[in-house]
Design a protein around this motif. Structure first.
Motif, PDB file in Angstrom:
ATOM      1  N   LEU A  87      -2.504   5.769   7.887  1.00  0.00           N
ATOM      2  CA  LEU A  87      -3.602   5.625   6.942  1.00  0.00           C
ATOM      3  C   LEU A  87      -2.979   5.189   5.633  1.00  0.00           C
ATOM      4  O   LEU A  87      -2.127   5.874   5.071  1.00  0.00           O
ATOM      5  CB  LEU A  87      -4.355   6.943   6.760  1.00  0.00           C
ATOM      6  CG  LEU A  87      -5.515   6.916   5.764  1.00  0.00           C
ATOM      7  CD1 LEU A  87      -6.628   5.992   6.283  1.00  0.00           C
ATOM      8  CD2 LEU A  87      -6.046   8.317   5.531  1.00  0.00           C
ATOM      9  N   LEU A  88      -3.378   4.008   5.149  1.00  0.00           N
ATOM     10  CA  LEU A  88      -2.820   3.447   3.927  1.00  0.00           C
ATOM     11  C   LEU A  88      -3.863   3.455   2.823  1.00  0.00           C
ATOM     12  O   LEU A  88      -5.043   3.187   3.066  1.00  0.00           O
ATOM     13  CB  LEU A  88      -2.349   2.005   4.163  1.00  0.00           C
ATOM     14  CG  LEU A  88      -1.271   1.793   5.214  1.00  0.00           C
ATOM     15  CD1 LEU A  88      -0.920   0.318   5.306  1.00  0.00           C
ATOM     16  CD2 LEU A  88      -0.044   2.613   4.912  1.00  0.00           C
ATOM     17  N   GLU A  89      -3.415   3.737   1.617  1.00  0.00           N
ATOM     18  CA  GLU A  89      -4.277   3.629   0.443  1.00  0.00           C
ATOM     19  C   GLU A  89      -3.974   2.287  -0.201  1.00  0.00           C
ATOM     20  O   GLU A  89      -2.906   2.065  -0.759  1.00  0.00           O
ATOM     21  CB  GLU A  89      -4.018   4.765  -0.533  1.00  0.00           C
ATOM     22  CG  GLU A  89      -4.952   4.724  -1.716  1.00  0.00           C
ATOM     23  CD  GLU A  89      -4.780   5.905  -2.655  1.00  0.00           C
ATOM     24  OE1 GLU A  89      -5.781   6.285  -3.276  1.00  0.00           O
ATOM     25  OE2 GLU A  89      -3.660   6.433  -2.752  1.00  0.00           O
ATOM     26  N   LEU A  90      -4.935   1.372  -0.112  1.00  0.00           N
ATOM     27  CA  LEU A  90      -4.758   0.015  -0.614  1.00  0.00           C
ATOM     28  C   LEU A  90      -4.965  -0.050  -2.120  1.00  0.00           C
ATOM     29  O   LEU A  90      -4.289  -0.812  -2.808  1.00  0.00           O
ATOM     30  CB  LEU A  90      -5.730  -0.928   0.087  1.00  0.00           C
ATOM     31  CG  LEU A  90      -5.708  -0.863   1.626  1.00  0.00           C
ATOM     32  CD1 LEU A  90      -6.783  -1.747   2.201  1.00  0.00           C
ATOM     33  CD2 LEU A  90      -4.345  -1.208   2.155  1.00  0.00           C
ATOM     34  N   ALA A  91      -5.895   0.719  -2.634  1.00  0.00           N
ATOM     35  CA  ALA A  91      -6.181   0.851  -4.064  1.00  0.00           C
ATOM     36  C   ALA A  91      -6.690   2.271  -4.260  1.00  0.00           C
ATOM     37  O   ALA A  91      -6.866   3.012  -3.290  1.00  0.00           O
ATOM     38  CB  ALA A  91      -7.219  -0.174  -4.503  1.00  0.00           C
ATOM     39  N   ASP A  92      -6.948   2.672  -5.480  1.00  0.00           N
ATOM     40  CA  ASP A  92      -7.432   4.022  -5.728  1.00  0.00           C
ATOM     41  C   ASP A  92      -8.730   4.258  -4.972  1.00  0.00           C
ATOM     42  O   ASP A  92      -9.743   3.586  -5.207  1.00  0.00           O
ATOM     43  CB  ASP A  92      -7.654   4.252  -7.224  1.00  0.00           C
ATOM     44  CG  ASP A  92      -6.334   4.281  -7.989  1.00  0.00           C
ATOM     45  OD1 ASP A  92      -5.301   4.613  -7.373  1.00  0.00           O
ATOM     46  OD2 ASP A  92      -6.348   3.977  -9.191  1.00  0.00           O
ATOM     47  N   GLY A  93      -8.700   5.174  -4.017  1.00  0.00           N
ATOM     48  CA  GLY A  93      -9.892   5.519  -3.251  1.00  0.00           C
ATOM     49  C   GLY A  93     -10.214   4.586  -2.105  1.00  0.00           C
ATOM     50  O   GLY A  93     -11.198   4.796  -1.408  1.00  0.00           O
ATOM     51  N   VAL A  94      -9.427   3.547  -1.880  1.00  0.00           N
ATOM     52  CA  VAL A  94      -9.671   2.599  -0.794  1.00  0.00           C
ATOM     53  C   VAL A  94      -8.616   2.829   0.287  1.00  0.00           C
ATOM     54  O   VAL A  94      -7.430   2.607   0.067  1.00  0.00           O
ATOM     55  CB  VAL A  94      -9.604   1.132  -1.284  1.00  0.00           C
ATOM     56  CG1 VAL A  94      -9.858   0.180  -0.131  1.00  0.00           C
ATOM     57  CG2 VAL A  94     -10.589   0.906  -2.410  1.00  0.00           C
ATOM     58  N   HIS A  95      -9.072   3.306   1.454  1.00  0.00           N
ATOM     59  CA  HIS A  95      -8.166   3.633   2.548  1.00  0.00           C
ATOM     60  C   HIS A  95      -8.452   2.760   3.759  1.00  0.00           C
ATOM     61  O   HIS A  95      -9.590   2.334   3.969  1.00  0.00           O
ATOM     62  CB  HIS A  95      -8.309   5.112   2.941  1.00  0.00           C
ATOM     63  CG  HIS A  95      -7.920   6.041   1.842  1.00  0.00           C
ATOM     64  ND1 HIS A  95      -8.795   6.401   0.846  1.00  0.00           N
ATOM     65  CD2 HIS A  95      -6.751   6.668   1.563  1.00  0.00           C
ATOM     66  CE1 HIS A  95      -8.189   7.231   0.017  1.00  0.00           C
ATOM     67  NE2 HIS A  95      -6.940   7.403   0.423  1.00  0.00           N
ATOM     68  N   ALA A  96      -7.422   2.517   4.566  1.00  0.00           N
ATOM     69  CA  ALA A  96      -7.588   1.739   5.794  1.00  0.00           C
ATOM     70  C   ALA A  96      -6.562   2.208   6.815  1.00  0.00           C
ATOM     71  O   ALA A  96      -5.455   2.624   6.459  1.00  0.00           O
ATOM     72  CB  ALA A  96      -7.408   0.252   5.523  1.00  0.00           C
TER      73      ALA A  96
ATOM     74  N   ALA B 284       0.844  -1.185   0.000  1.00  0.00           N
ATOM     75  CA  ALA B 284       0.000   0.000   0.000  1.00  0.00           C
ATOM     76  C   ALA B 284       0.882   1.238   0.000  1.00  0.00           C
ATOM     77  O   ALA B 284       2.105   1.163   0.155  1.00  0.00           O
ATOM     78  CB  ALA B 284      -0.914  -0.010   1.219  1.00  0.00           C
ATOM     79  N   VAL B 285       0.223   2.386  -0.149  1.00  0.00           N
ATOM     80  CA  VAL B 285       0.906   3.677  -0.119  1.00  0.00           C
ATOM     81  C   VAL B 285       0.453   4.417   1.129  1.00  0.00           C
ATOM     82  O   VAL B 285      -0.743   4.459   1.449  1.00  0.00           O
ATOM     83  CB  VAL B 285       0.569   4.505  -1.378  1.00  0.00           C
ATOM     84  CG1 VAL B 285       1.191   5.880  -1.304  1.00  0.00           C
ATOM     85  CG2 VAL B 285       1.028   3.779  -2.622  1.00  0.00           C
ATOM     86  N   VAL B 286       1.400   5.018   1.848  1.00  0.00           N
ATOM     87  CA  VAL B 286       1.090   5.766   3.063  1.00  0.00           C
ATOM     88  C   VAL B 286       0.458   7.098   2.676  1.00  0.00           C
ATOM     89  O   VAL B 286       0.989   7.830   1.839  1.00  0.00           O
ATOM     90  CB  VAL B 286       2.363   6.012   3.897  1.00  0.00           C
ATOM     91  CG1 VAL B 286       2.058   6.869   5.113  1.00  0.00           C
ATOM     92  CG2 VAL B 286       2.999   4.699   4.308  1.00  0.00           C
ATOM     93  N   LYS B 287      -0.700   7.403   3.273  1.00  0.00           N
ATOM     94  CA  LYS B 287      -1.363   8.689   3.045  1.00  0.00           C
ATOM     95  C   LYS B 287      -1.145   9.628   4.224  1.00  0.00           C
ATOM     96  O   LYS B 287      -0.888  10.803   4.036  1.00  0.00           O
ATOM     97  CB  LYS B 287      -2.870   8.486   2.802  1.00  0.00           C
ATOM     98  CG  LYS B 287      -3.164   7.875   1.463  1.00  0.00           C
ATOM     99  CD  LYS B 287      -2.646   8.801   0.371  1.00  0.00           C
ATOM    100  CE  LYS B 287      -2.816   8.212  -0.994  1.00  0.00           C
ATOM    101  NZ  LYS B 287      -2.258   9.051  -2.035  1.00  0.00           N
ATOM    102  N   GLU B 288      -1.281   9.120   5.449  1.00  0.00           N
ATOM    103  CA  GLU B 288      -1.086   9.935   6.653  1.00  0.00           C
ATOM    104  C   GLU B 288      -0.369   9.096   7.701  1.00  0.00           C
ATOM    105  O   GLU B 288      -0.602   7.894   7.811  1.00  0.00           O
ATOM    106  CB  GLU B 288      -2.434  10.393   7.231  1.00  0.00           C
ATOM    107  CG  GLU B 288      -3.247  11.296   6.338  1.00  0.00           C
ATOM    108  CD  GLU B 288      -4.610  11.618   6.940  1.00  0.00           C
ATOM    109  OE1 GLU B 288      -4.869  11.252   8.108  1.00  0.00           O
ATOM    110  OE2 GLU B 288      -5.417  12.221   6.233  1.00  0.00           O
ATOM    111  N   VAL B 289       0.494   9.748   8.469  1.00  0.00           N
ATOM    112  CA  VAL B 289       1.183   9.083   9.566  1.00  0.00           C
ATOM    113  C   VAL B 289       0.761   9.760  10.859  1.00  0.00           C
ATOM    114  O   VAL B 289       0.868  10.981  11.000  1.00  0.00           O
ATOM    115  CB  VAL B 289       2.724   9.182   9.403  1.00  0.00           C
ATOM    116  CG1 VAL B 289       3.424   8.497  10.565  1.00  0.00           C
ATOM    117  CG2 VAL B 289       3.154   8.576   8.081  1.00  0.00           C
TER     118      VAL B 289
END
Length: 140
Positions: free
Chosen positions: A62-71, A51-56
């Motif tokens: 907060l990770l973006e698993l796919a386009d628009g999908v966050h967890a 995944a790509v890190v969006k917020e720490v």
């Protein structure tokens, strides 16, 4: 007590100290790696998800698993922080640009792209080893 009787206990204590020291070093390295996470970094979780890190945050990311999908994940769930080239290679299948050799072309110039090259034997040995005997029988 005899020194021979004490030796096993000393060895056991020494091994335990070395094991805890190496475990602390691994834990320290993992903490440093997780502290280097920044927004936009590619990561692999302990479950094997990329995944790509969006917020720490303090304890979570907060990770973006796919386009628009966050967890939200716990920081401890991050197994590795990947550099951009490694993340692209694994997730998107983008190979890094090959570096040009300083010495010029290599020996495989005569091979066509996509054509298999036999590296196990030289061309002369391969032709003679696989050829049948002149009397019609095979050496194998």
């Amino acid at each position: 007590m005899n020194p021979v009787q004490i030796l096993p206990f000393v060895l056991i204590i020494g091994v335990m100290l070395l094991m805890t020291r190496s475990a602390k070093n691994r834990q320290r390295q993992a903490t440093q790696m997780r502290d280097q996470m920044a927004s936009g970094s590619g990561v692999r979780t302990i479950g094997g998800m990329y995944a790509v890190v969006k917020e720490v945050h303090e304890d979570t990311v907060l990770l973006e698993l796919a386009d628009g999908v966050h967890a939200h994940f716990a920081k401890n769930a991050i197994a590795a922080v990947l550099d951009q080239a490694e993340y692209d290679r694994i997730v998107h299948g983008i190979e890094p640009a090959p570096e040009l050799e300083a010495q010029g072309a290599d020996d495989s110039e005569d091979a066509k792209p996509g054509e298999a090259v036999d590296l196990s034997k030289s061309a002369g040995e391969a032709a003679t080893a696989d050829a049948p005997e002149t009397d019609g029988t095979d050496k194998k």
